[in-house]
Design a protein around this motif. Sequence first.
Motif, mmCIF file in Angstrom:
data_model
loop_
_atom_site.group_PDB
_atom_site.id
_atom_site.type_symbol
_atom_site.label_atom_id
_atom_site.label_comp_id
_atom_site.label_asym_id
_atom_site.label_seq_id
_atom_site.Cartn_x
_atom_site.Cartn_y
_atom_site.Cartn_z
ATOM 1 N N PRO A 1 34.958 -17.207 -65.835
ATOM 2 C CA PRO A 1 36.245 -17.737 -66.309
ATOM 3 C C PRO A 1 37.075 -16.729 -67.101
ATOM 4 C CG PRO A 1 34.474 -19.267 -66.811
ATOM 5 C CD PRO A 1 33.838 -18.030 -66.284
ATOM 6 N N GLU A 2 36.425 -15.882 -67.898
ATOM 7 C CA GLU A 2 37.188 -14.925 -68.711
ATOM 8 C C GLU A 2 37.876 -13.884 -67.822
ATOM 9 O OE1 GLU A 2 36.228 -11.573 -71.997
ATOM 10 O OE2 GLU A 2 35.236 -13.520 -72.270
ATOM 11 N N ALA A 3 37.156 -13.360 -66.843
ATOM 12 C CA ALA A 3 37.739 -12.383 -65.919
ATOM 13 C C ALA A 3 38.855 -13.030 -65.094
ATOM 14 C CB ALA A 3 36.661 -11.816 -65.000
ATOM 15 N N TYR A 4 38.654 -14.276 -64.697
ATOM 16 C CA TYR A 4 39.671 -14.972 -63.916
ATOM 17 C C TYR A 4 40.924 -15.225 -64.762
ATOM 18 C CZ TYR A 4 41.750 -18.170 -60.560
ATOM 19 O OH TYR A 4 42.602 -18.768 -59.669
ATOM 20 N N ALA A 5 40.734 -15.563 -66.025
ATOM 21 C CA ALA A 5 41.874 -15.767 -66.925
ATOM 22 C C ALA A 5 42.647 -14.460 -67.109
ATOM 23 C CB ALA A 5 41.401 -16.314 -68.270
ATOM 24 N N ASP A 6 41.928 -13.346 -67.206
ATOM 25 C CA ASP A 6 42.592 -12.040 -67.322
ATOM 26 C C ASP A 6 43.410 -11.731 -66.075
ATOM 27 O OD1 ASP A 6 41.496 -11.658 -69.830
ATOM 28 O OD2 ASP A 6 39.859 -10.367 -69.115
#
Length: 149
Positions: free
Chosen positions: A69-74
């Motif tokens: 989720p963090e990479a996707y949010a970035d």
Amino acid sequence: MSSNDARDDQTGRFVTQPNGRIRPLSPHLQTWRWHITMAASILFRATIGAASFGALFAIGWLAALAFGPEAYADLLAFAGSPLGLLIGFGLTWVLFSFLLNGGRHLFNDTGEGLTIKSADALSHVAVWGPIVLSVLFWAALFASGRVSL
């Protein structure tokens, strides 16, 4: 230019064909005048390189999904940035260019649209249509609130 001149040509720009005619080795801008069908052909080839960049962007999107989720949010933050939106607009232009140029080629493959007037008209659609369609598509995205700066 005679046949001997073509054989003596040191530049390599001319060739004697089997029928004895002397022709440039390859048509080039020095040989042919600029025409809208040339622009359509060149732009169609340029979109291939741009589509390769788009494929890298899609691979990055898949990688962001895989990394959580963090990479996707970035990635979504980048896609929503002015640079990301510019890339999105460019890829939209590439998509519409492929569709219109591909349609032009399919139509020509049926043996239709090969007169000068119709080839010019189809080429104008293939050159200018992707710009108009991309602007309309992104205007609709902004108007609907799906995309914002």
